[in-house]
Motif scaffolding. Structure first.
Motif, PDB file in Angstrom:
ATOM      1  N   PRO A 236      21.449  45.437  -4.847  1.00  0.00           N
ATOM      2  CA  PRO A 236      21.651  46.857  -4.877  1.00  0.00           C
ATOM      3  C   PRO A 236      22.983  47.056  -5.753  1.00  0.00           C
ATOM      4  N   ASN A 237      23.801  46.154  -6.516  1.00  0.00           N
ATOM      5  CA  ASN A 237      24.962  46.304  -7.282  1.00  0.00           C
ATOM      6  C   ASN A 237      25.150  45.306  -8.040  1.00  0.00           C
ATOM      7  N   ASP A 238      25.809  45.512  -9.152  1.00  0.00           N
ATOM      8  CA  ASP A 238      26.406  44.419 -10.073  1.00  0.00           C
ATOM      9  C   ASP A 238      27.151  43.050  -9.385  1.00  0.00           C
ATOM     10  N   SER A 239      27.757  43.784  -8.127  1.00  0.00           N
ATOM     11  CA  SER A 239      28.718  42.536  -7.717  1.00  0.00           C
ATOM     12  C   SER A 239      27.668  41.581  -7.016  1.00  0.00           C
ATOM     13  N   THR A 240      26.568  41.917  -6.135  1.00  0.00           N
ATOM     14  CA  THR A 240      25.473  41.270  -5.789  1.00  0.00           C
ATOM     15  C   THR A 240      25.137  40.515  -6.815  1.00  0.00           C
ATOM     16  N   LYS A 241      24.756  40.955  -7.992  1.00  0.00           N
ATOM     17  CA  LYS A 241      24.118  40.272  -8.962  1.00  0.00           C
ATOM     18  C   LYS A 241      24.971  39.025  -9.390  1.00  0.00           C
ATOM     19  N   LYS A 242      26.204  39.331  -9.535  1.00  0.00           N
ATOM     20  CA  LYS A 242      27.231  38.122  -9.805  1.00  0.00           C
ATOM     21  C   LYS A 242      27.399  37.010  -8.811  1.00  0.00           C
ATOM     22  N   GLU A 243      27.013  37.642  -7.340  1.00  0.00           N
ATOM     23  CA  GLU A 243      26.963  36.295  -6.584  1.00  0.00           C
ATOM     24  C   GLU A 243      25.767  35.677  -6.481  1.00  0.00           C
ATOM     25  N   ILE A 244      24.681  36.232  -7.100  1.00  0.00           N
ATOM     26  CA  ILE A 244      23.226  35.568  -7.268  1.00  0.00           C
ATOM     27  C   ILE A 244      23.756  34.585  -8.544  1.00  0.00           C
ATOM     28  N   ASP A 245      24.417  35.086  -9.667  1.00  0.00           N
ATOM     29  CA  ASP A 245      24.748  33.822 -10.534  1.00  0.00           C
ATOM     30  C   ASP A 245      25.487  32.673 -10.025  1.00  0.00           C
ATOM     31  N   ARG A 246      26.611  33.075  -9.118  1.00  0.00           N
ATOM     32  CA  ARG A 246      27.422  32.229  -8.503  1.00  0.00           C
ATOM     33  C   ARG A 246      26.557  31.112  -7.777  1.00  0.00           C
ATOM     34  N   LEU A 247      25.434  31.591  -7.135  1.00  0.00           N
ATOM     35  CA  LEU A 247      24.695  30.640  -6.291  1.00  0.00           C
ATOM     36  C   LEU A 247      23.886  29.559  -7.099  1.00  0.00           C
ATOM     37  N   PHE A 248      23.247  30.215  -8.249  1.00  0.00           N
ATOM     38  CA  PHE A 248      22.061  29.386  -8.937  1.00  0.00           C
ATOM     39  C   PHE A 248      22.679  28.879 -10.461  1.00  0.00           C
ATOM     40  N   LYS A 249      23.537  29.632 -11.113  1.00  0.00           N
ATOM     41  CA  LYS A 249      23.861  29.082 -12.456  1.00  0.00           C
ATOM     42  C   LYS A 249      25.240  28.473 -12.487  1.00  0.00           C
ATOM     43  N   MET A 250      25.934  28.573 -11.486  1.00  0.00           N
ATOM     44  CA  MET A 250      27.249  27.484 -11.404  1.00  0.00           C
ATOM     45  C   MET A 250      27.090  26.302 -10.624  1.00  0.00           C
ATOM     46  N   ILE A 251      28.093  25.315 -11.079  1.00  0.00           N
ATOM     47  CA  ILE A 251      27.798  24.233 -10.504  1.00  0.00           C
ATOM     48  C   ILE A 251      29.066  24.168  -9.072  1.00  0.00           C
TER      49      ILE A 251
END
Length: 229
Positions: free
Chosen positions: A214-229
């Motif tokens: 729904p928004n950029d904040s959610t996209k950042k959370e997706i990155d946190r889940l899958f792109k960060m260690i």
């Protein structure tokens, strides 16, 4: 080949297959074959858990066909193996041909783990499913210091604790963030948009998650889940 005499769990296996097919067809798209064959492998085959080939799933006798599934009421090994492996007829080489580089197992094992968890929730309720997620978090925590740590979108087959256990945790968190319906919509669109001869990567799957966010904040959370260690 003579039919197996290990028939104790066949009814449960068939019921699980029906539930798995119903969920996957309804949410991800049609089953690509005319039949399903479950094949018993000897328990003397070392280092083998289960594997899926087009329309055929191979599983060891002592873990499914001849297992005492009533011994532990907290564990449903039929779902863990049969449901997981059957979901590979969507999340494997039958419908997509993942680019065999970093992150390819996110498109197979991680998404199959998600499907397994959603089936577990459907069959046993959310509370029981969350108990499984706690177990997978513990597996990841116990294993992460023993090898190179990788973000899920770059995970290799050498780190199954990331692809399977951390992947399961992340995908369930994603379903809580976006809703199961939106996650499944993204997965279905991923299959539709990445048919052979395309060679999708984990980034292609993340793009589909972004599209239903729904928004950029959610996209950042997706990155946190899958792109960060």
């Amino acid at each position: 080949m003579l039919p197996s005499k290990h028939i104790e769990n066949v009814d449960h296996l068939i019921e699980n297959a029906k539930i798995t097919l119903d969920y996957c067809i309804r949410n991800f798209g049609k089953y690509p074959f005319k039949s399903i064959n479950f094949t018993e492998i000897s328990s003397f085959t070392k280092g083998f858990a289960a594997t899926a080939y087009p329309s055929a799933i191979f599983m060891p006798e002592d873990m499914v066909f001849h297992a005492n599934i009533h011994a532990d009421k907290e564990q449903d090994v039929i779902n863990e193996l049969a449901g997981h492996e059957l979901s590979h007829l969507w999340w494997g080489n039958s419908q997509i041909d993942p680019d065999d580089r970093e992150g390819s197992v996110m498109l197979t094992e991680t998404v199959a783990m998600y499907t397994e968890m959603m089936l577990y929730k459907k069959m046993h309720g959310k509370e029981k499913m969350m108990d499984r997620i706690k177990m997978h978090q513990q597996i990841y925590d116990n294993e992460k210091g023993l090898s190179e740590n990788q973000p899920i979108y770059r995970v290799s087959g050498d780190n199954p604790h990331i692809a399977y256990s951390k992947g399961a945790v992340a995908m369930v968190k994603l379903s809580e963030l976006l809703g199961e319906e939106k996650v499944n919509m993204a997965l279905k669109n991923f299959l539709l948009n990445n048919q052979y001869p395309k060679k999708p990567t984990s980034l292609d799957l993340l793009k589909e998650f972004y599209k239903v966010s729904p928004n950029d904040s959610t996209k950042k959370e997706i990155d946190r889940l899958f792109k960060m260690i």
